[in-house]
Design a protein around this motif. Sequence first.
Motif, PDB file in Angstrom:
ATOM      1  N   UNK A  24       0.909  -1.172   0.093  1.00 30.19           N
ATOM      2  CA  UNK A  24      -0.062   0.163  -0.113  1.00 30.19           C
ATOM      3  C   UNK A  24       0.767   1.341   0.030  1.00 30.19           C
ATOM      4  N   UNK A  25       2.011   1.129   0.850  1.00 29.18           N
ATOM      5  CA  UNK A  25       2.902   2.339   0.967  1.00 29.18           C
ATOM      6  C   UNK A  25       3.622   2.736  -0.530  1.00 29.18           C
ATOM      7  N   UNK A  26       3.864   1.537  -1.049  1.00 27.68           N
ATOM      8  CA  UNK A  26       4.673   1.445  -2.498  1.00 27.68           C
ATOM      9  C   UNK A  26       3.705   2.279  -3.335  1.00 27.68           C
ATOM     10  N   UNK A  27       2.499   1.720  -3.332  1.00 31.60           N
ATOM     11  CA  UNK A  27       1.517   2.340  -4.218  1.00 31.60           C
ATOM     12  C   UNK A  27       1.026   3.989  -4.024  1.00 31.60           C
ATOM     13  N   UNK A  28       1.087   4.000  -2.818  1.00 34.75           N
ATOM     14  CA  UNK A  28       0.845   5.429  -2.395  1.00 34.75           C
ATOM     15  C   UNK A  28       2.037   6.169  -2.967  1.00 34.75           C
ATOM     16  N   UNK A  29       3.442   5.692  -2.766  1.00 30.74           N
ATOM     17  CA  UNK A  29       4.711   6.533  -3.050  1.00 30.74           C
ATOM     18  C   UNK A  29       4.670   6.481  -4.723  1.00 30.74           C
ATOM     19  N   UNK A  30       4.222   5.380  -5.431  1.00 36.19           N
ATOM     20  CA  UNK A  30       4.333   5.510  -6.735  1.00 36.19           C
ATOM     21  C   UNK A  30       3.355   6.645  -7.258  1.00 36.19           C
ATOM     22  N   UNK A  31       2.067   6.727  -6.621  1.00 34.09           N
ATOM     23  CA  UNK A  31       1.157   7.710  -7.084  1.00 34.09           C
ATOM     24  C   UNK A  31       1.578   8.991  -6.701  1.00 34.09           C
ATOM     25  N   UNK A  32       2.237   9.067  -5.541  1.00 31.41           N
ATOM     26  CA  UNK A  32       2.667  10.521  -5.175  1.00 31.41           C
ATOM     27  C   UNK A  32       3.614  10.940  -6.235  1.00 31.41           C
ATOM     28  N   UNK A  33       4.738   9.860  -6.585  1.00 27.36           N
ATOM     29  CA  UNK A  33       5.892  10.119  -7.576  1.00 27.36           C
ATOM     30  C   UNK A  33       5.191  10.694  -8.799  1.00 27.36           C
ATOM     31  N   UNK A  34       4.116   9.935  -9.292  1.00 28.21           N
ATOM     32  CA  UNK A  34       3.611  10.364 -10.600  1.00 28.21           C
ATOM     33  C   UNK A  34       3.087  11.720 -10.536  1.00 28.21           C
ATOM     34  N   UNK A  35       2.335  11.884  -9.281  1.00 30.45           N
ATOM     35  CA  UNK A  35       1.819  13.274  -9.225  1.00 30.45           C
ATOM     36  C   UNK A  35       2.626  14.502  -9.069  1.00 30.45           C
ATOM     37  N   UNK A  36       3.728  13.978  -8.328  1.00 30.66           N
ATOM     38  CA  UNK A  36       4.822  14.932  -8.426  1.00 30.66           C
ATOM     39  C   UNK A  36       5.577  15.305  -9.730  1.00 30.66           C
ATOM     40  N   UNK A  37       5.676  14.165 -10.233  1.00 31.78           N
ATOM     41  CA  UNK A  37       6.326  14.567 -11.684  1.00 31.78           C
ATOM     42  C   UNK A  37       5.420  15.319 -12.700  1.00 31.78           C
ATOM     43  N   UNK A  38       4.218  15.007 -12.499  1.00 30.21           N
ATOM     44  CA  UNK A  38       3.420  16.104 -13.514  1.00 30.21           C
ATOM     45  C   UNK A  38       3.565  17.158 -12.936  1.00 30.21           C
ATOM     46  N   UNK A  39       3.534  17.500 -11.419  1.00 31.03           N
ATOM     47  CA  UNK A  39       3.581  19.028 -11.065  1.00 31.03           C
ATOM     48  C   UNK A  39       4.790  19.415 -11.675  1.00 31.03           C
ATOM     49  N   UNK A  40       5.974  18.759 -11.343  1.00 34.56           N
ATOM     50  CA  UNK A  40       7.510  19.304 -11.768  1.00 34.56           C
ATOM     51  C   UNK A  40       7.299  19.716 -13.162  1.00 34.56           C
ATOM     52  N   UNK A  41       6.974  18.515 -13.964  1.00 35.86           N
ATOM     53  CA  UNK A  41       6.993  18.868 -15.411  1.00 35.86           C
ATOM     54  C   UNK A  41       6.181  20.174 -15.853  1.00 35.86           C
ATOM     55  N   UNK A  42       4.968  20.396 -15.089  1.00 35.13           N
ATOM     56  CA  UNK A  42       4.321  21.504 -15.189  1.00 35.13           C
ATOM     57  C   UNK A  42       4.817  22.888 -15.043  1.00 35.13           C
ATOM     58  N   UNK A  43       5.590  22.828 -13.704  1.00 33.72           N
ATOM     59  CA  UNK A  43       6.583  23.901 -13.371  1.00 33.72           C
ATOM     60  C   UNK A  43       7.588  24.142 -14.120  1.00 33.72           C
ATOM     61  N   UNK A  44       8.279  22.993 -14.878  1.00 31.75           N
ATOM     62  CA  UNK A  44       9.218  23.296 -15.879  1.00 31.75           C
ATOM     63  C   UNK A  44       8.871  24.060 -17.073  1.00 31.75           C
ATOM     64  N   UNK A  45       7.832  23.642 -17.408  1.00 32.53           N
ATOM     65  CA  UNK A  45       7.180  24.479 -18.897  1.00 32.53           C
ATOM     66  C   UNK A  45       6.707  25.670 -18.222  1.00 32.53           C
ATOM     67  N   UNK A  46       6.219  25.992 -17.156  1.00 31.39           N
ATOM     68  CA  UNK A  46       6.140  27.579 -16.681  1.00 31.39           C
ATOM     69  C   UNK A  46       7.438  28.222 -16.717  1.00 31.39           C
ATOM     70  N   UNK A  93       8.502  31.220 -18.546  1.00 31.55           N
ATOM     71  CA  UNK A  93       8.971  32.624 -17.997  1.00 31.55           C
ATOM     72  C   UNK A  93      10.378  33.048 -18.448  1.00 31.55           C
ATOM     73  N   UNK A  94      11.459  31.976 -18.677  1.00 34.24           N
ATOM     74  CA  UNK A  94      12.587  32.366 -19.044  1.00 34.24           C
ATOM     75  C   UNK A  94      12.523  33.163 -20.425  1.00 34.24           C
TER      76      UNK A  94
END
Length: 343
Positions: free
Chosen positions: A32-54, A58-59
């Motif tokens: 369960x913890x691994x699933x939660x971690x994978x899900x969090x990693x996925x969500x965090x990756x999407x968030x980071x990717x969006x921030x990189x684009x932003x 901005x640059x």
Amino acid sequence: MALARTRRRERGVDYWPGFVDALSTLLLAIMFLLSVFVLAQFLLSREITGKDEVLTRLNSQINELTQLLALERSNTQDAEDQLANLQASLQAAETERSRLEQLLSQGAGADAAAEEEIGTLSGALDEERQISQRALSQVELLNQQIAALRKQIGALEGALEVSEARDRESSTKIADLGRRLNVALAQRVQELNRYRSDFFGRLREILSDRENIRIVGDRFVFQSEVLFPSGSEVINDAGRTEMAKLAEAIIDLQKEIPPEINWVLRVDGHTDNVPLSGTGRYRDNWELSSARATSVVKYLISQGVPASRLVAAGFGEFQPLVEGDTLDARNKNRRIELKLTER
């Protein structure tokens, strides 16, 4: 017995199923913890990717703004340069305007000065006209005077021709007189040479017995040893005897030479080239040679020879008979010379 059996049963309880259950539960929790971690990693990756684009956007916007800022600065610098040029042009225009205003004011003053100058020149022109009128009158008067002068010049030219004719006659007479004078001088020279020859002949007869007295050219030469002690101008006894004979011959010769021949007997003193010490009576050979010639002249005067017929001169060591530093050359160069010549 029954108690012993019960104890053996208690010691035989099986714990393995409970352990398996606990391990399964732990494994499920980990998954369960691994699933939660994978899900969090996925969500965090999407968030980071969006921030990189932003951030990239901005640059890009920052770069565009930077370029716009540089362009704006360039435009601002151009505007400032144009403003400076305009200010310089304005300053030059103001300077030119000031200069033109000054020229305008000067031109106004120059116009007044020109008008004043015109008035002055007009007055001067009137004066020049008056002067010209007076000059014309003077020219007329000068023409009359020139005509009179021409007449006088004509008369002077006639007188000049007469004078030139007289000058030609005078030149002819002067040339003739010059020829006569040259002939007379030549005759005088010949007569003087004849008397010199007679005089030297008599001296040769009178002094023929002395080896230190001889004739060299047109001069009669006495070696200094005949007349003077070494370094002295006092004539010795033998020298006085010879000078007395010489004085007698001069007096006899004077009676024979015509009075119109202006002759003198020149007595020249000479020394050798040995310099004097400078501590004695004479500082150098100039003084010694002059003193010896003067002593001879004074002695001849004391013997009756007229002083007007005698001349004394000293030459030191600078007119030698014989060049060289030998004893014989020095002996010959120490001498008194007598020369009969015209004044």
